[in-house]
Design a protein around this motif. Structure first.
Motif, PDB file in Angstrom:
ATOM      1  N   ALA A 171     -13.680  -6.549 -28.186  1.00 15.74           N
ATOM      2  CA  ALA A 171     -14.574  -5.609 -28.496  1.00 15.74           C
ATOM      3  C   ALA A 171     -15.147  -4.377 -27.666  1.00 15.74           C
ATOM      4  N   ASN A 172     -14.090  -3.966 -27.126  1.00 22.79           N
ATOM      5  CA  ASN A 172     -14.136  -2.709 -26.176  1.00 22.79           C
ATOM      6  C   ASN A 172     -13.700  -1.707 -26.836  1.00 22.79           C
ATOM      7  N   VAL A 173     -14.063  -0.219 -26.238  1.00 17.45           N
ATOM      8  CA  VAL A 173     -13.404   0.853 -27.024  1.00 17.45           C
ATOM      9  C   VAL A 173     -13.251   1.870 -25.500  1.00 17.45           C
ATOM     10  N   ALA A 174     -12.158   2.683 -25.678  1.00 18.52           N
ATOM     11  CA  ALA A 174     -12.008   3.451 -24.413  1.00 18.52           C
ATOM     12  C   ALA A 174     -12.495   4.926 -24.797  1.00 18.52           C
ATOM     13  N   GLY A 175     -12.192   5.503 -25.978  1.00 16.19           N
ATOM     14  CA  GLY A 175     -12.757   6.752 -26.298  1.00 16.19           C
ATOM     15  C   GLY A 175     -13.273   6.945 -27.654  1.00 16.19           C
ATOM     16  N   THR A 176     -14.420   7.509 -27.734  1.00 17.37           N
ATOM     17  CA  THR A 176     -15.062   7.734 -29.077  1.00 17.37           C
ATOM     18  C   THR A 176     -15.520   9.308 -29.411  1.00 17.37           C
ATOM     19  N   THR A 177     -15.228  10.064 -28.406  1.00 14.73           N
ATOM     20  CA  THR A 177     -15.316  11.502 -28.414  1.00 14.73           C
ATOM     21  C   THR A 177     -13.994  12.147 -27.712  1.00 14.73           C
ATOM     22  N   GLY A 178     -13.763  13.611 -27.883  1.00 11.59           N
ATOM     23  CA  GLY A 178     -12.911  14.297 -27.262  1.00 11.59           C
ATOM     24  C   GLY A 178     -11.521  13.889 -27.776  1.00 11.59           C
ATOM     25  N   TRP A 179     -10.569  13.845 -26.721  1.00 11.72           N
ATOM     26  CA  TRP A 179      -9.271  14.185 -27.362  1.00 11.72           C
ATOM     27  C   TRP A 179      -8.691  12.546 -27.512  1.00 11.72           C
ATOM     28  N   GLY A 180      -9.365  11.821 -27.309  1.00  9.78           N
ATOM     29  CA  GLY A 180      -8.723  10.224 -27.614  1.00  9.78           C
ATOM     30  C   GLY A 180      -9.084   9.369 -26.488  1.00  9.78           C
ATOM     31  N   GLY A 181      -8.352   8.450 -26.479  1.00  6.55           N
ATOM     32  CA  GLY A 181      -8.442   7.275 -25.448  1.00  6.55           C
ATOM     33  C   GLY A 181      -7.183   6.310 -25.129  1.00  6.55           C
ATOM     34  N   ALA A 182      -7.270   5.604 -24.202  1.00  5.14           N
ATOM     35  CA  ALA A 182      -6.135   4.759 -23.544  1.00  5.14           C
ATOM     36  C   ALA A 182      -6.832   3.559 -23.096  1.00  5.14           C
ATOM     37  N   GLY A 183      -5.905   2.485 -23.617  1.00  5.53           N
ATOM     38  CA  GLY A 183      -6.516   1.271 -23.149  1.00  5.53           C
ATOM     39  C   GLY A 183      -7.880   0.551 -23.343  1.00  5.53           C
ATOM     40  N   GLY A 184      -8.073   0.277 -24.829  1.00  2.09           N
ATOM     41  CA  GLY A 184      -9.234  -0.194 -25.267  1.00  2.09           C
ATOM     42  C   GLY A 184      -9.605  -1.435 -24.406  1.00  2.09           C
ATOM     43  N   GLY A 185      -8.706  -2.265 -24.164  1.00  3.74           N
ATOM     44  CA  GLY A 185      -8.982  -3.562 -23.516  1.00  3.74           C
ATOM     45  C   GLY A 185      -9.040  -3.123 -22.022  1.00  3.74           C
ATOM     46  N   MET A 186      -7.776  -2.529 -21.550  1.00  2.00           N
ATOM     47  CA  MET A 186      -7.503  -2.580 -20.200  1.00  2.00           C
ATOM     48  C   MET A 186      -6.429  -1.373 -19.798  1.00  2.00           C
ATOM     49  N   PHE A 187      -6.703  -0.631 -18.752  1.00  2.00           N
ATOM     50  CA  PHE A 187      -5.826   0.525 -18.539  1.00  2.00           C
ATOM     51  C   PHE A 187      -5.524   0.573 -17.142  1.00  2.00           C
ATOM     52  N   LEU A 188      -4.335   0.701 -16.896  1.00  3.53           N
ATOM     53  CA  LEU A 188      -3.763   0.739 -15.362  1.00  3.53           C
ATOM     54  C   LEU A 188      -3.277   2.234 -14.939  1.00  3.53           C
ATOM     55  N   SER A 189      -3.487   2.941 -14.028  1.00  2.00           N
ATOM     56  CA  SER A 189      -2.831   3.939 -13.674  1.00  2.00           C
ATOM     57  C   SER A 189      -2.393   3.885 -12.125  1.00  2.00           C
ATOM     58  N   SER A 190      -1.321   4.195 -11.702  1.00  4.41           N
ATOM     59  CA  SER A 190      -0.500   4.278 -10.736  1.00  4.41           C
ATOM     60  C   SER A 190      -0.903   2.811  -9.949  1.00  4.41           C
ATOM     61  N   SER A 191      -0.912   1.579 -10.647  1.00  2.00           N
ATOM     62  CA  SER A 191      -1.041   0.520 -10.184  1.00  2.00           C
ATOM     63  C   SER A 191      -0.023  -0.589 -10.351  1.00  2.00           C
ATOM     64  N   ALA A 192      -0.583  -1.835  -9.760  1.00  2.28           N
ATOM     65  CA  ALA A 192       0.310  -3.075 -10.224  1.00  2.28           C
ATOM     66  C   ALA A 192      -0.612  -4.312 -10.686  1.00  2.28           C
ATOM     67  N   ALA A 193      -0.180  -4.993 -11.590  1.00  2.00           N
ATOM     68  CA  ALA A 193      -1.055  -6.134 -12.020  1.00  2.00           C
ATOM     69  C   ALA A 193      -0.386  -7.326 -12.510  1.00  2.00           C
ATOM     70  N   SER A 194      -0.846  -8.428 -12.560  1.00  2.00           N
ATOM     71  CA  SER A 194      -0.433  -9.648 -13.118  1.00  2.00           C
ATOM     72  C   SER A 194      -1.612  -9.954 -14.188  1.00  2.00           C
ATOM     73  N   ILE A 195      -1.168 -10.160 -15.624  1.00  3.70           N
ATOM     74  CA  ILE A 195      -2.289  -9.995 -16.615  1.00  3.70           C
ATOM     75  C   ILE A 195      -1.686 -11.266 -17.315  1.00  3.70           C
ATOM     76  N   ARG A 196      -2.251 -12.443 -17.287  1.00  2.00           N
ATOM     77  CA  ARG A 196      -1.888 -13.835 -17.601  1.00  2.00           C
ATOM     78  C   ARG A 196      -2.883 -14.510 -18.461  1.00  2.00           C
ATOM     79  N   ASP A 197      -2.423 -15.185 -19.518  1.00  2.00           N
ATOM     80  CA  ASP A 197      -3.266 -16.320 -20.096  1.00  2.00           C
ATOM     81  C   ASP A 197      -4.516 -15.988 -20.421  1.00  2.00           C
ATOM     82  N   ASN A 198      -4.610 -14.622 -21.111  1.00  6.20           N
ATOM     83  CA  ASN A 198      -5.841 -13.983 -21.273  1.00  6.20           C
ATOM     84  C   ASN A 198      -5.842 -13.920 -23.021  1.00  6.20           C
ATOM     85  N   THR A 199      -7.060 -13.636 -23.661  1.00  4.50           N
ATOM     86  CA  THR A 199      -7.160 -13.402 -25.004  1.00  4.50           C
ATOM     87  C   THR A 199      -7.711 -11.899 -25.017  1.00  4.50           C
ATOM     88  N   ILE A 200      -6.688 -10.983 -25.608  1.00  6.01           N
ATOM     89  CA  ILE A 200      -7.026  -9.561 -25.545  1.00  6.01           C
ATOM     90  C   ILE A 200      -7.381  -9.241 -27.013  1.00  6.01           C
TER      91      ILE A 200
END
Length: 541
Positions: A171-200
Motif C-alpha cells: 500500500a505505497n505509491v511513488a507518484g500522484t502528481t506530475g509526469w508519473g512514478g517509478a517503483g511503488g514499492g521499491m526503486f533502485l538507481s545505480s545500486s545493487a540489492a538482494s531482495i528476497r523472501d518479501n511480500t510486495i
C-alpha cells in the motif's frame, strides 16, 4: 564500474566495523525506559556502521525532512521516516521482554509513513540490511528521484548496496502528481540489492502519468530478486504503464523463484508487461510462477505476463499461466503470456498456458508474440492459449526465431492457429508436436517456415497460407498427452520419432537420448514401480 565502486566501498565499511566492534540498539513505540529509542531514525542517527538496530512490534509513524543525498535528482530536501547512509542492520519482530528472538508474524513491526513521504531512503556507500518490517503508507509524490519522475514509494535506494528480506511492502505509491512514478514499492538507481523472501503487494507506481514498476523498479542497477510474492501491484492508473509487478530499465537482474501474481501494467491506457517489463536489460528470469497478470485493462496491451524490449535475456523454467495482454476486446493485444520485441532472448523449459492476447479480433499471440525477434525457444509447452485474431498459440511477426522441441496444442480463438507466421519472418522448428487446433500453421505470403520432425494430430488442417512451408520427417498420430496436456504417456506417437537437435534434456530437465529423442517438449521415461528391485542377470558357465 559504478556498481563495483559501491560494493567495494560497502565491503570496506563492513570490515572497518568488524575490527572496531558493533553495538546493538533497541527501539520500541513507548521509547525509554522500555527501550533505547522511540523511533528508528533516532537509533540510526546514534548508530555506527556495523551496528544492529532491533525494533519491537508496534506501529511507528512520523517523517523527517533531510537534505537530499549527493547525486539525487529532485528537490534539495527529501522526506521519509528513515534516512539511512550507514551499513547497519534494522530488524523488526522483537518484544521489549525478548530482544533475542525475532518473530515478524506474531509481533509485526510497522513503519507507516501515512502518505507524508517515503518510508525509507538509503543512499551512499553503504550496504544495510532491512529485515522483518512492514513498510506501508509511503508516498514519494513531488520528491523526485529519477529524471522527471517521483520514485520509490516505500524504499528508495541510490548508489548503495542493500539487502531487503522477509519484509511486507504494501500500500505505497511513488507518484500522484506530475509526469508519473517509478517503483511503488521499491526503486533502485545505480545500486545493487538482494531482495528476497518479501511480500510486495498492492503498491502503485503512478496514479497520473506514466508508471514504471508497480512493485519494484530498477534503473541502471543490479539485483537478485528471489523467493518473493509480488502481487496485486499496478504500474499506472492514469496513463501508460510498464511492469505491473517489476520493471527493469538498463539493469541486470536475476529474478528467480518468485510468485508474480495479479499485477497490472496499466488500468487506464497502454500497458507493457503485466507481471514484468524488461527494457534494454540483460536479465535471468528463472523458476517463477507468473500468473493472472494483465498488460492493460482498457487499451492496448503487450505481454500480459512478461514484456521484453530490446534485451538479450534468459527466460527459463517458468510457469506463465492465465495472463491477459489486454482485457479490452476492442483493443490490440500482443502476447497473452509473453511479448518479445526486438529481443533475441533465450526461452527454455517454460510452460506457457491458458493465456489470452485479446478476445477481440485484434488479439495476436495468445501464448506469446515474437516481433522482429530471433529468439531461441527450447522445450516449450505452448498449450490452451487464446487469441481473437491470429496466432492462438504463437504469433511470429518478423525475425528469424528457432523453436526446438516444442509442444503447441489446443490453442483456440480467432483463426485457431497454433502458429501464425507473418511479416517476412523466417522460422525454423525442429521436433515439434502440433495438435488439436483449427489450423496448426498458417504462413503469410513472403514468409518461410522450415519444419524438421513434426507430429500432426487432430487439427482441422495442418497447414495454410501462401507462404513457404518446407517440411521433412513428418508423422501423424496421437501424442497421448497426460492430464496436464503436454507430458506424454506410453504409446505416444511422439516417442522415438525425433532426430538429434542438440538438446541434452527436456522440459523437466530429464535427459534426452542422442539418437531418436521424442518429439515435443517432454521426453517419455517409464515410471519405475515402487518396492521392486531389478537385479542384473548372472549366467553360469
Amino acid at each position: 564500474i559504478l556498481l563495483i565502486v559501491v560494493i567495494l566501498a560497502a565491503l570496506e565499511v563492513n570490515l572497518l566495523a568488524a575490527t572496531t566492534g558493533a553495538d546493538t540498539f533497541h527501539v520500541c513505540p513507548a521509547g525509554p525506559p522500555a527501550c533505547d529509542y522511540g523511533s528508528v531514525q533516532a537509533a540510526v542517527d546514534a548508530a555506527a556502521s556495523g551496528d544492529t538496530i532491533k525494533v519491537a512490534g508496534g506501529h511507528f509513524t512520523g517523517v523527517q525532512e533531510r537534505p537530499a543525498p549527493a547525486g539525487y535528482e529532485g528537490p534539495a530536501s527529501v522526506r521519509q521516516m528513515v534516512y539511512l547512509t550507514k551499513t547497519v542492520t534494522i530488524e523488526g519482530g522483537y518484544a521489549t521482554n525478548d530482544w533475542t528472538t525475532s518473530d515478524p508474524v506474531a509481533r509485526p513491526t510497522t513503519l507507516d509513513a501515512q502518505g507524508q513521504g517515503r518510508v525509507l531512503l538509503i543512499a551512499g556507500q553503504c550496504s544495510p540490511v532491512i529485515r522483518g518490517l512492514r513498510l506501508t503508507g509511503g508516498d514519494a509524490s513531488d520528491l523526485g528521484g529519477t529524471l522527471s519522475t517521483d520514485a520509490g514509494g516505500a524504499i528508495y535506494v541510490l548508489a548503495a548496496a542493500a539487502t531487503v528480506e522477509r519484509c511486507l511492502i504494501d500500500a505505497n505509491v511513488a507518484g500522484t502528481t506530475g509526469w508519473g512514478g517509478a517503483g511503488g514499492g521499491m526503486f533502485l538507481s545505480s545500486s545493487a540489492a538482494s531482495i528476497r523472501d518479501n511480500t510486495i503487494r498492492s503498491n502503485t507506481a503512478a496514479t497520473t502519468g506514466e508508471g514504471f514498476g508497480g512493485g519494484l523498479s530498477l534503473y541502471l542497477s543490479e539485483a537478485t530478486v528471489s523467493g518473493n510474492e509480488i502481487r496485486d501491484n499496478t504500474a499506472s492508473t492514469g496513463d501508460w504503464g510498464y511492469g505491473g509487478g517489476v520493471d527493469l530499465y538498463a539493469s541486470a537482474a536475476t529474478v528467480t523463484g518468485n510468485q508474480i501474481l495479479g499485477n497490472s501494467a496499466s488500468t487506464a491506457d497502454q500497458g507493457y508487461g503485466g507481471g514484468l517489463h524488461l527494457e534494454e536489460s540483460a536479465a535471468n528470469i528463472t523458476g517463477n510462477t507468473i500468473r493472472g497478470n494483465t498488460g492493460s485493462t482498457k487499451n492496448e496491451g503487450y505481454g500480459g505476463g512478461l514484456s521484453v524490449n530490446g534485451a538479450s535475456s534468459v527466460v527459463r523454467d517458468n510457469t506463465i499461466q492465465a495472463n491477459v495482454a489486454t482485457a479490452s476486446s476492442t483493443s490490440y493485444g500482443y502476447g497473452g503470456g509473453l511479448d518479445l520485441w526486438k529481443a533475441d532472448a533465450a526461452l527454455k523449459r517454460n510452460v506457457i498456458r491458458e493465456n489470452v492476447a485479446s478476445a477481440g479480433v485484434w488479439g495476436f499471440g495468445g501464448g506469446l508474440t515474437l516481433a522482429d525477434s530471433s529468439a531461441v525457444l527450447e522445450n516449450s509447452a505452448i498449450v490452451d492459449n487464446q487469441a481473437g485474431g491470429h496466432g492462438s498459440g504463437l504469433y511470429i511477426g518478423g525475425g528469424a526465431p528457432t523453436l526446438v522441441h516444442s509442444t503447441i496444442a489446443r490453442n483456440q480463438g480467432g483463426d485457431g492457429t497454433g502458429l501464425y507466421v507473418a511479416n517476412s519472418s523466417a522460422a525454423v522448428l525442429t521436433n515439434t508436436v502440433l495438435a488439436q487446433q483449427t489450423t496448426a500453421i498458417i504462413a503469410d505470403a513472403g514468409t518461410s517456415t522450415k519444419l524438421d520432425g513434426v507430429l500432426w494430430y487432430s487439427n482441422g488442417q495442418d497447414r495454410g497460407g501462401a507462404g513457404s512451408i518446407n517440411m521433412s520427417n513428418a508423422t501423424t498420430g496421437n501424442p497421448a498427452f497426460a492430464a496436464d496436456g503436454y507430458h506424454i504417456l506410453a504409446g505416444s506417437a511422439a516417442i522415438d520419432a525425433g532426430s538429434d537437435a542438440g538438446l541434452a534434456d527436456d522440459i523437466d530437465g530429464q535427459s534426452r537420448p542422442n539418437k531418436l529423442p521424442d518429439l515435443g517438449a517432454d521426453e517419455y521415461w517409464p515410471t519405475v514401480e515402487p518396492n521392486h528391485i531389478y537385479l542384473p542377470l548372472v549366467r553360469g558357465r
